[in-house]
Design a protein around this motif. Structure first.
Motif, PDB file in Angstrom:
ATOM      1  N   MET A   1       0.771  -1.381   0.211  1.00 24.96           N
ATOM      2  CA  MET A   1      -0.129  -0.107  -0.017  1.00 24.96           C
ATOM      3  C   MET A   1       0.878   1.373   0.111  1.00 24.96           C
ATOM      4  SD  MET A   1      -3.232   0.933   2.575  1.00 24.96           S
ATOM      5  CE  MET A   1      -3.854  -1.245   2.809  1.00 24.96           C
ATOM      6  N   ASP A   2       0.492   2.455  -0.723  1.00 22.41           N
ATOM      7  CA  ASP A   2       1.630   3.644  -1.145  1.00 22.41           C
ATOM      8  C   ASP A   2       1.471   4.507  -0.020  1.00 22.41           C
ATOM      9  OD1 ASP A   2       2.884   5.323  -1.956  1.00 22.41           O
ATOM     10  OD2 ASP A   2       1.252   6.606  -3.098  1.00 22.41           O
ATOM     11  N   ASP A   3       2.306   5.126   0.442  1.00 21.58           N
ATOM     12  CA  ASP A   3       2.184   5.529   1.834  1.00 21.58           C
ATOM     13  C   ASP A   3       0.790   6.810   1.820  1.00 21.58           C
ATOM     14  OD1 ASP A   3       3.913   4.218   3.094  1.00 21.58           O
ATOM     15  OD2 ASP A   3       5.872   6.028   2.240  1.00 21.58           O
ATOM     16  N   PHE A   4       0.458   7.111   0.011  1.00 12.94           N
ATOM     17  CA  PHE A   4      -0.225   8.313   0.200  1.00 12.94           C
ATOM     18  C   PHE A   4      -1.207   7.791   0.132  1.00 12.94           C
ATOM     19  CE2 PHE A   4       3.668  10.558  -1.041  1.00 12.94           C
ATOM     20  CZ  PHE A   4       3.590  11.518  -0.256  1.00 12.94           C
ATOM     21  N   ASN A   5      -1.414   6.504   0.274  1.00 17.17           N
ATOM     22  CA  ASN A   5      -2.916   5.808   0.707  1.00 17.17           C
ATOM     23  C   ASN A   5      -3.441   5.468   1.710  1.00 17.17           C
ATOM     24  OD1 ASN A   5      -3.770   6.379  -2.508  1.00 17.17           O
ATOM     25  ND2 ASN A   5      -2.373   3.924  -2.815  1.00 17.17           N
ATOM     26  N   ASN A  31      -6.442   4.036   6.374  1.00 18.09           N
ATOM     27  CA  ASN A  31      -6.842   3.230   5.801  1.00 18.09           C
ATOM     28  C   ASN A  31      -7.659   2.495   7.020  1.00 18.09           C
ATOM     29  OD1 ASN A  31      -8.120   1.448   3.651  1.00 18.09           O
ATOM     30  ND2 ASN A  31      -6.531   1.856   2.608  1.00 18.09           N
ATOM     31  N   GLN A  38       2.669   0.808   9.492  1.00 22.70           N
ATOM     32  CA  GLN A  38       2.086   1.079   7.799  1.00 22.70           C
ATOM     33  C   GLN A  38       1.998   3.059   7.963  1.00 22.70           C
ATOM     34  OE1 GLN A  38      -0.983  -1.596   6.096  1.00 22.70           O
ATOM     35  NE2 GLN A  38       1.001  -2.194   4.385  1.00 22.70           N
ATOM     36  N   ALA A  42       4.030   5.847   7.247  1.00 26.17           N
ATOM     37  CA  ALA A  42       3.628   7.221   6.580  1.00 26.17           C
ATOM     38  C   ALA A  42       3.478   8.122   6.769  1.00 26.17           C
ATOM     39  CB  ALA A  42       1.949   6.661   5.063  1.00 26.17           C
ATOM     40  N   LYS A  45       7.596   9.518   6.232  1.00 24.82           N
ATOM     41  CA  LYS A  45       8.148  10.249   5.055  1.00 24.82           C
ATOM     42  C   LYS A  45       7.335  11.252   5.128  1.00 24.82           C
ATOM     43  CE  LYS A  45       9.334   5.856   3.767  1.00 24.82           C
ATOM     44  NZ  LYS A  45       9.386   4.971   2.026  1.00 24.82           N
TER      45      LYS A  45
END
Length: 92
Positions: A1-5, A31, A38, A42, A45
């Motif tokens: 899963m992407d950090d921005f998601n 999310n 996670q 996120a 970053k």
């Protein structure tokens, strides 16, 4: 899963701003499938801060009524992120 998601939005409330000033704790809507690791990665970053600990809570949807029909709002996940003492996030 992407950090921005992982991070959906910061939660700006009176209680949240009080905790940010007093304890260095910031709340975010995240999310539903994201775990604490996670969320920590996120936040570090995206905001360039060091995270001390993360607490998560699943928030159930509420009953809503429109006319005669009933429905439910969607459930969501909340994360409270505690930062190390030297760091802070500027939300405004």
């Amino acid at each position: 899963m992407d950090d921005f998601n992982v991070i959906i939005r910061p939660l700006i409330t009176e209680q949240g701003m009080h905790f940010a000033n007093v304890k260095g704790a910031y709340s975010f809507q995240v999310n539903k499938k994201a775990n604490k690791t996670q969320v920590k990665n996120a936040i570090e970053k995206i905001y360039n801060v060091k995270v001390d600990k993360v607490r998560t809570a699943n928030r159930p949807g509420k009953m809503r009524r429109k006319g005669r029909s009933y429905g439910m709002t969607s459930s969501w996940k909340k994360a409270i992120v505690f930062l190390k003492p030297d760091f802070h996030i500027d939300l405004f």
